[in-house]
Design an enzyme around this catalytic site. Sequence first.
Site, PDB file in Angstrom:
ATOM      1  N   ASP A   8       0.464  -0.884   0.130  1.00  0.00           N
ATOM      2  CA  ASP A   8      -0.098  -0.544   0.012  1.00  0.00           C
ATOM      3  C   ASP A   8       0.742   1.086  -0.095  1.00  0.00           C
ATOM      4  O   ASP A   8       1.278   1.570   1.285  1.00  0.00           O
ATOM      5  CB  ASP A   8      -1.156   0.076   1.491  1.00  0.00           C
ATOM      6  CG  ASP A   8      -1.621  -1.208   1.075  1.00  0.00           C
ATOM      7  OD1 ASP A   8      -1.253  -1.974   1.593  1.00  0.00           O
ATOM      8  OD2 ASP A   8      -3.037  -1.725   1.549  1.00  0.00           O
ATOM      9  N   GLU A  39      -4.429   2.388  -3.128  1.00  0.00           N
ATOM     10  CA  GLU A  39      -5.641   2.694  -2.321  1.00  0.00           C
ATOM     11  C   GLU A  39      -5.098   3.214  -1.411  1.00  0.00           C
ATOM     12  O   GLU A  39      -6.238   3.869  -1.019  1.00  0.00           O
ATOM     13  CB  GLU A  39      -6.839   1.877  -1.486  1.00  0.00           C
ATOM     14  CG  GLU A  39      -6.096   0.685  -0.493  1.00  0.00           C
ATOM     15  CD  GLU A  39      -7.131   0.846   0.138  1.00  0.00           C
ATOM     16  OE1 GLU A  39      -8.505   0.415  -0.224  1.00  0.00           O
ATOM     17  OE2 GLU A  39      -6.869   0.575   1.329  1.00  0.00           O
ATOM     18  N   ASN A  40      -4.326   3.699  -1.002  1.00  0.00           N
ATOM     19  CA  ASN A  40      -3.936   5.166  -0.354  1.00  0.00           C
ATOM     20  C   ASN A  40      -2.943   6.336  -0.457  1.00  0.00           C
ATOM     21  O   ASN A  40      -2.492   6.769   0.230  1.00  0.00           O
ATOM     22  CB  ASN A  40      -3.222   4.674   1.791  1.00  0.00           C
ATOM     23  CG  ASN A  40      -3.992   2.704   1.903  1.00  0.00           C
ATOM     24  OD1 ASN A  40      -3.505   2.188   2.521  1.00  0.00           O
ATOM     25  ND2 ASN A  40      -5.684   3.726   2.721  1.00  0.00           N
ATOM     26  N   HIS A  69     -10.576   0.859   0.589  1.00  0.00           N
ATOM     27  CA  HIS A  69     -10.759   2.255   0.465  1.00  0.00           C
ATOM     28  C   HIS A  69     -10.588   2.827  -0.978  1.00  0.00           C
ATOM     29  O   HIS A  69     -10.173   4.315  -1.354  1.00  0.00           O
ATOM     30  CB  HIS A  69      -8.964   3.002   1.052  1.00  0.00           C
ATOM     31  CG  HIS A  69      -9.247   3.424   2.354  1.00  0.00           C
ATOM     32  ND1 HIS A  69     -10.178   4.180   3.121  1.00  0.00           N
ATOM     33  CD2 HIS A  69      -8.274   2.789   3.073  1.00  0.00           C
ATOM     34  CE1 HIS A  69     -10.142   3.969   4.533  1.00  0.00           C
ATOM     35  NE2 HIS A  69      -8.489   3.208   4.118  1.00  0.00           N
ATOM     36  N   HIS A 154      -6.812  -8.305   0.731  1.00  0.00           N
ATOM     37  CA  HIS A 154      -6.306  -7.058   1.214  1.00  0.00           C
ATOM     38  C   HIS A 154      -7.547  -7.051   2.102  1.00  0.00           C
ATOM     39  O   HIS A 154      -8.734  -7.121   2.322  1.00  0.00           O
ATOM     40  CB  HIS A 154      -6.986  -5.949   0.340  1.00  0.00           C
ATOM     41  CG  HIS A 154      -7.274  -4.458   0.806  1.00  0.00           C
ATOM     42  ND1 HIS A 154      -5.911  -4.051   0.604  1.00  0.00           N
ATOM     43  CD2 HIS A 154      -7.857  -3.446   1.605  1.00  0.00           C
ATOM     44  CE1 HIS A 154      -6.026  -2.758   1.277  1.00  0.00           C
ATOM     45  NE2 HIS A 154      -6.693  -2.602   1.930  1.00  0.00           N
ATOM     46  N   HIS A 179      -2.988  -3.728   3.076  1.00  0.00           N
ATOM     47  CA  HIS A 179      -4.293  -3.556   4.438  1.00  0.00           C
ATOM     48  C   HIS A 179      -3.490  -3.484   5.798  1.00  0.00           C
ATOM     49  O   HIS A 179      -3.654  -1.796   5.816  1.00  0.00           O
ATOM     50  CB  HIS A 179      -4.788  -4.977   4.192  1.00  0.00           C
ATOM     51  CG  HIS A 179      -6.622  -3.725   4.841  1.00  0.00           C
ATOM     52  ND1 HIS A 179      -7.176  -2.220   4.682  1.00  0.00           N
ATOM     53  CD2 HIS A 179      -6.813  -4.091   6.349  1.00  0.00           C
ATOM     54  CE1 HIS A 179      -7.423  -2.115   5.984  1.00  0.00           C
ATOM     55  NE2 HIS A 179      -7.798  -2.846   6.728  1.00  0.00           N
ATOM     56  N   HIS A 181      -0.805  -2.350   6.598  1.00  0.00           N
ATOM     57  CA  HIS A 181       0.664  -2.026   6.500  1.00  0.00           C
ATOM     58  C   HIS A 181       1.741  -2.152   7.221  1.00  0.00           C
ATOM     59  O   HIS A 181       2.212  -1.535   7.515  1.00  0.00           O
ATOM     60  CB  HIS A 181       0.056  -0.584   6.712  1.00  0.00           C
ATOM     61  CG  HIS A 181      -0.886  -0.018   5.679  1.00  0.00           C
ATOM     62  ND1 HIS A 181      -0.827   1.167   5.823  1.00  0.00           N
ATOM     63  CD2 HIS A 181      -1.699  -0.060   4.983  1.00  0.00           C
ATOM     64  CE1 HIS A 181      -2.224   1.882   4.713  1.00  0.00           C
ATOM     65  NE2 HIS A 181      -1.892   0.469   4.446  1.00  0.00           N
TER      66      HIS A 181
HETATM   67 FE   LIG Z   1      -7.237  -0.493   3.507  1.00  0.00          FE
END
Ligand SMILES: [Fe+2]
Length: 269
Positions: A8, A39-40, A69, A154, A179, A181
Amino acid sequence: MRIFFLGDIVGKSGRLTIIKNLKDILEKKKIDFVIVNGENAADQGVGITEAISNELFNSGVDVITTGNHVWDQKETINHIEREERLLRPENLSSNSPGKGFRIYQSKNGFKVGVLNLMGNVFMKKCDDVFEVSKKFMNKYKLKKDYDFLIVDFHGEITSEKMAMGHFFDGKATMVVGTHTHVPTSDYRIMEKGTAYQTDVGMCGNYDSVIGMDKKAAIDRFFSKKSYLTVAEGEITICGVLIEVNDFTGKSNSIKPIRIGGTLKPTEEK
Ligand SMILES: [Fe+2]
């Protein structure tokens, strides 16, 4: 054939670090195909925009996966219908825009399937990820429909990801988690030849709480009102690099990659 998967990408500094360094990494490591979870990647650390997707594609990314997200930047609802290289989880309700699985052509002539899934435990409501995966496996086969299959799972919890890894063992080239992280150290080739790591970790600043400003994140746990902002700062690029068998579609090796920032690097600069 070498495939690189980056975890991510968080916020502006996360994506600028990738944009600045990716071409060098690809050249140095002779990488043929690149997937990132984006997605981030927006400035606020949630969602992705068309301009950001294009910046990532221009820097050498082949496919962008997402997760919970995915719709946080409104424009994505339309953008994802035009952009085939951007995926959303396959097990979102079936009338969601975009797709969660596509087959891509690599620069060196192979068909690479990318499947984006999202967990059911502690995540936003979505269809049963194991039922959806079972249907997928009945429909598509490694070396028949694609040369390689990369699965981005995820999800929040370890057991769900690990179960999915075993479920795909021998049927996918690699299953990796995103997801949380945080990179896990359980990277390995499973019994039937699928590369696996529970979570790849983020491309973000680890002097933070999963990429967000640590003070605001601590305040939240004291039920204080706080607005989370991205912890901009020195980034650790986190990913995995697999070397695959062109004939079987399975993986020969998987190697974690950590470059820069707070985490211990996997290699010399
Ligand atoms: Fe996520």
